[in-house]
Design an enzyme around this catalytic site. Structure first.
Site, PDB file in Angstrom:
ATOM      1  N   GLY A   1      54.025  18.058  18.748  1.00  0.00           N
ATOM      2  CA  GLY A   1      55.019  16.817  19.124  1.00  0.00           C
ATOM      3  C   GLY A   1      55.361  15.988  18.074  1.00  0.00           C
TER       4      GLY A   1
ATOM      5  N   VAL B   1      72.196  36.568  39.666  1.00  0.00           N
ATOM      6  CA  VAL B   1      70.996  37.129  39.715  1.00  0.00           C
ATOM      7  C   VAL B   1      70.030  36.525  40.618  1.00  0.00           C
ATOM      8  CG1 VAL B   1      70.377  36.650  37.642  1.00  0.00           C
ATOM      9  CG2 VAL B   1      69.185  38.514  38.452  1.00  0.00           C
ATOM     10  N   ASP B   2      69.845  35.130  40.361  1.00  0.00           N
ATOM     11  CA  ASP B   2      68.788  34.530  41.132  1.00  0.00           C
ATOM     12  C   ASP B   2      68.725  34.559  42.421  1.00  0.00           C
ATOM     13  OD1 ASP B   2      68.468  33.977  38.322  1.00  0.00           O
ATOM     14  OD2 ASP B   2      69.325  31.959  38.700  1.00  0.00           O
ATOM     15  N   SER B   3      69.936  34.333  43.225  1.00  0.00           N
ATOM     16  CA  SER B   3      69.857  34.431  44.499  1.00  0.00           C
ATOM     17  C   SER B   3      69.584  35.746  45.125  1.00  0.00           C
ATOM     18  CB  SER B   3      71.184  33.838  45.016  1.00  0.00           C
ATOM     19  OG  SER B   3      72.259  34.271  44.335  1.00  0.00           O
ATOM     20  N   ALA B   4      70.165  36.636  44.238  1.00  0.00           N
ATOM     21  CA  ALA B   4      69.921  38.328  44.779  1.00  0.00           C
ATOM     22  C   ALA B   4      68.530  38.575  44.577  1.00  0.00           C
ATOM     23  CB  ALA B   4      70.697  39.010  43.949  1.00  0.00           C
TER      24      ALA B   4
ATOM     25  N   CYS C   1      49.365  22.028  16.375  1.00  0.00           N
ATOM     26  CA  CYS C   1      49.664  20.907  15.889  1.00  0.00           C
ATOM     27  C   CYS C   1      49.310  19.396  16.053  1.00  0.00           C
ATOM     28  CB  CYS C   1      51.210  21.427  15.554  1.00  0.00           C
ATOM     29  SG  CYS C   1      52.091  20.333  14.204  1.00  0.00           S
ATOM     30  N   TYR C   2      50.226  18.675  16.589  1.00  0.00           N
ATOM     31  CA  TYR C   2      49.996  17.300  17.253  1.00  0.00           C
ATOM     32  C   TYR C   2      48.703  17.545  18.193  1.00  0.00           C
ATOM     33  CZ  TYR C   2      50.165  12.809  19.363  1.00  0.00           C
ATOM     34  OH  TYR C   2      50.081  11.531  19.994  1.00  0.00           O
TER      35      TYR C   2
ATOM     36  N   LYS D   1      64.145  33.153  33.773  1.00  0.00           N
ATOM     37  CA  LYS D   1      65.099  34.023  33.813  1.00  0.00           C
ATOM     38  C   LYS D   1      64.526  35.614  33.724  1.00  0.00           C
ATOM     39  CE  LYS D   1      69.430  34.204  35.094  1.00  0.00           C
ATOM     40  NZ  LYS D   1      69.906  33.399  35.943  1.00  0.00           N
TER      41      LYS D   1
ATOM     42  N   HIS E   1      51.974  26.553  13.987  1.00  0.00           N
ATOM     43  CA  HIS E   1      52.613  27.128  15.275  1.00  0.00           C
ATOM     44  C   HIS E   1      52.618  28.722  15.780  1.00  0.00           C
ATOM     45  CE1 HIS E   1      54.198  23.289  16.328  1.00  0.00           C
ATOM     46  NE2 HIS E   1      54.299  22.988  15.185  1.00  0.00           N
TER      47      HIS E   1
ATOM     48  N   SER F   1      75.180  33.757  45.447  1.00  0.00           N
ATOM     49  CA  SER F   1      76.198  33.134  44.750  1.00  0.00           C
ATOM     50  C   SER F   1      76.932  33.988  44.010  1.00  0.00           C
ATOM     51  CB  SER F   1      75.711  32.228  43.759  1.00  0.00           C
ATOM     52  OG  SER F   1      74.818  32.852  42.850  1.00  0.00           O
TER      53      SER F   1
ATOM     54  N   GLU G   1      52.876  30.096  18.566  1.00  0.00           N
ATOM     55  CA  GLU G   1      54.106  30.523  19.507  1.00  0.00           C
ATOM     56  C   GLU G   1      55.217  30.801  18.815  1.00  0.00           C
ATOM     57  OE1 GLU G   1      53.193  27.306  18.515  1.00  0.00           O
ATOM     58  OE2 GLU G   1      54.611  25.856  19.266  1.00  0.00           O
TER      59      GLU G   1
HETATM   60  P1  XMP Z   1      72.897  24.381  30.800  1.00  0.00           P
HETATM   61  O1  XMP Z   1      74.410  24.220  30.939  1.00  0.00           O
HETATM   62  O2  XMP Z   1      72.351  23.509  31.730  1.00  0.00           O
HETATM   63  O3  XMP Z   1      72.914  25.831  31.754  1.00  0.00           O
HETATM   64  O4  XMP Z   1      72.553  24.877  29.575  1.00  0.00           O
HETATM   65  C1  XMP Z   1      71.649  26.526  31.818  1.00  0.00           C
HETATM   66  C2  XMP Z   1      71.774  27.952  32.478  1.00  0.00           C
HETATM   67  O5  XMP Z   1      72.039  27.545  33.782  1.00  0.00           O
HETATM   68  C3  XMP Z   1      73.176  27.831  34.613  1.00  0.00           C
HETATM   69  N1  XMP Z   1      73.614  26.674  35.400  1.00  0.00           N
HETATM   70  C4  XMP Z   1      73.203  26.671  36.720  1.00  0.00           C
HETATM   71  N2  XMP Z   1      72.857  27.499  37.615  1.00  0.00           N
HETATM   72  N3  XMP Z   1      73.173  25.941  39.491  1.00  0.00           N
HETATM   73  C5  XMP Z   1      72.597  27.095  38.834  1.00  0.00           C
HETATM   74  O6  XMP Z   1      72.454  27.957  39.754  1.00  0.00           O
HETATM   75  C6  XMP Z   1      73.403  25.120  38.615  1.00  0.00           C
HETATM   76  O7  XMP Z   1      73.870  23.880  39.219  1.00  0.00           O
HETATM   77  C7  XMP Z   1      73.763  25.419  37.135  1.00  0.00           C
HETATM   78  N4  XMP Z   1      74.162  24.686  36.160  1.00  0.00           N
HETATM   79  C8  XMP Z   1      73.999  25.604  35.044  1.00  0.00           C
HETATM   80  C9  XMP Z   1      74.163  28.064  33.320  1.00  0.00           C
HETATM   81  O8  XMP Z   1      75.119  28.774  33.698  1.00  0.00           O
HETATM   82  C10 XMP Z   1      73.051  28.552  32.247  1.00  0.00           C
HETATM   83  O9  XMP Z   1      72.951  29.801  32.473  1.00  0.00           O
END
Ligand code: XMP
Length: 529
Positions: free
Chosen positions: A68, A245-248, A95-96, A385, A188, A242, A190
């Protein structure tokens, strides 16, 4: 009925041996958690305000105190409930974090004449029995490079601890007291600049905490399936797809758990990339075997965005409308009680909690309205991710889905600065298509985390042919990243940028200038809003 619980997120539920990382404000806390997970142990980040009782309740197998920016000597420096030392848990301070352990356990922390920053040579010290390195550093070379970033340094190790290593400016570069389970490193481990860093973390986890490291994607699937079944029971669930990949992956995981009780809904918000709707429906239909319905809601989204320019207001408006669309579709969906969302761990962290500032309300976390008529199922809530991608592959999803670039839930709305209109979306879709097409042609897609165009609401003067123009600029954004928590702007070759620029200006009406965004994250974010 609103439940933003993590009930179905494997990991947060105590199903796995866990190491908690206490975040003392280091930019590296996420990295530490990731390294622990790479060693096969589930890890979560917690704030220093967590008390010993709460830690005991969560029953972790070990703790890591992060680095930190503060000095342990200043008033108000973050500290931790000293009761944690009575829990009998192995603790590694970095570290800290190591300085705090020393200070709270009879050691001393001093100011060195000059701090140590960057690569530093560290020597192991011989113990009384002729060995060196102890549990943490045993087996490593007697001289090695470590990454340092500190001003204060531990001068005396905690009571009874063995000093394992030193550098020219840090007399106690590493210590351990195996009896009490206290370990500390001033460097560090990591970061990749500490070549043996992962070994140190593994030693702590395997030897210090006695963990075998059996957290992997197949165990995550087994645990998530069980949790989802318990949470959802005989009810029905819907999942918004959407195109990302996340929703899939969330849909595939929930489908494995509850089969036909799940229906996926693709909401065409009008804010998708060019032809994306057709592609999602086609790819999804081909590979996933899950019931899918499509809702055309473009007009509703544009209506909700009239006059909205402030980024958080935009995100909230979109988040709310998504829920309303799902609620309206409910009747067709056998009265689903649950809504599946592909929320990830970084979304949760960045949407803020009582300890972290809100950077952005991710539309699937902070962008939710307060009154929603669904309980949430968020099985990816504890994952990064790249872990989600591995989970997707483990579930049998093809690379075409698993390796897709992330796409934000609010779609192109967060890439149009100012008010969102159908005309601006059409302009951006066109420019965005060119940017991604040229990147693909240059064979760079695999190296890039995300690449897209942004439409700014400013205008500038130009000249095309003999005519004066007064048009909008397109900003090209391309970043490399491991997990979106941090990102670097991509070094795209000039000739590729030139092709993108001239094609955008020549082919997209109303655009007369192209700029390239050379901001990393931090201080920028990946998206512009
Ligand atoms: P930022 O802009 O915060 O984005 O650096 C980090 C990652 O998240 C994605 N992103 C979103 N994904 N809902 C989502 O499912 C959201 O509201 C949203 N906002 C940003 C962005 O494309 C990047 O991969």
């Amino acid at each position: 009925m609103k439940s933003a619980s993590a009930a179905s997120a494997p990991g947060g539920d105590g199903a796995f041996d866990t190491v908690l990382v206490v975040d003392f404000g280091a930019q590296y806390a996420q990295l530490i958690a990731r390294r622990v997970r790479e060693a096969g142990v589930y890890s979560e980040i917690v704030p220093p305000s967590i008390g010993a009782d709460e830690i005991a309740r969560r029953a972790p197998s070990g703790l890591i105190f992060s680095g930190g920016p503060a000095s342990v000597h200043v008033d108000g420096a973050p500290s931790i409930d000293p009761g944690v030392y009575d829990l009998g848990l192995p603790i590694l301070g970095i570290c800290y974090g190591a300085q705090l352990i020393a200070q709270q356990n009879g050691g001393t922390v001093g100011r060195t004449d000059r701090g140590e920053y960057g690569r530093t040579s560290m020597s192991l010290l011989a113990a009384g029995d002729g060995t060196s390195g102890g549990c943490l550093l045993g087996g490593l070379p007697s001289e090695q490079t470590v990454w340092m970033s500190h001003f204060d340094a531990i001068v005396e190790a905690p009571n009874d601890a063995l000093v394992l290593a030193a550098t020219s400016d840090a007399p106690v570069a590493a210590f351990e007291d195996r009896r009490r389970g206290l370990y500390g490193v001033q460097f560090h481990p990591e970061v990749v600049h500490t070549p043996h860093g992962q070994h140190v973390i593994q030693q702590f986890i395997h030897e210090g905490c006695g963990l075998v490291g059996d957290w992997n994607m197949s165990s995550v699937i087994d645990s998530a399936v069980e949790l989802i079944r318990t949470q959802v029971g005989d009810a029905n669930a819907i999942c918004g797809l959407s195109g990302g990949v996340d929703s899939a992956v969330a849909a595939a995981l929930v489908h494995r758990a509850i089969g036909d009780q799940l229906t996926c809904v693709f909401v065409d918000t009008g804010l998708m990339r060019l032809d994306e709707g057709t592609q999602v429906i086609e790819t999804f239909g081909r590979h996933m075997g899950i019931r899918l319905i499509s809702v055309d809601a473009g007009e509703r989204f544009f209506a909700a965005l009239v006059g909205v320019t402030e980024p958080e207001a935009k995100r909230k408006a979109i988040g709310e409308l998504f829920i309303r669309v799902f609620e309206d579709a409910k009747a067709e969906l056998d009265d689903a009680a649950f809504l599946v969302q592909g929320t990830l761990y970084p979304d949760v962290i960045e949407s803020g909690n009582e300890h972290a500032a809100t950077i952005k309300s991710h539309h699937n976390v902070g962008g939710l309205p307060d009154d929603i008529d669904f309980a949430l199922v968020e099985p990816l809530r504890s994952l990064f991710k790249d872990e989600v991608r591995r989970l997707g592959s483990e579930l049998g999803l093809p690379d075409e889905i698993v390796l897709r670039q992330p796409f934000p839930g609010p779609g192109l709305a967060v890439r149009i600065i100012g008010e969102v209109t159908p005309e601006k979306v059409a302009t951006l879709q066109h420019a965005d298509h060119i940017v991604r097409e040229e990147l693909r042609r240059a064979g760079l897609e695999g190296e890039i985390w995300q690449s897209f165009a942004v439409l700014a609401d400013i205008r500038s003067v130009g000249v095309m042919g003999d005519e004066r123009t007064y048009g909008h600029p397109i900003i090209i954004r391309a970043v490399t990243s491991e997990d979106a928590m941090t990102a670097d702007w991509a070094r795209i070759p000039y000739d590729v940028l030139e092709t993108m620029s001239s094609r955008v200006i020549n082919e997209v009406p109303g655009i007369n200038r192209v700029a390239y965004d050379i901001t990393s994250k931090p201080p920028g974010t990946i998206e512009w809003e």
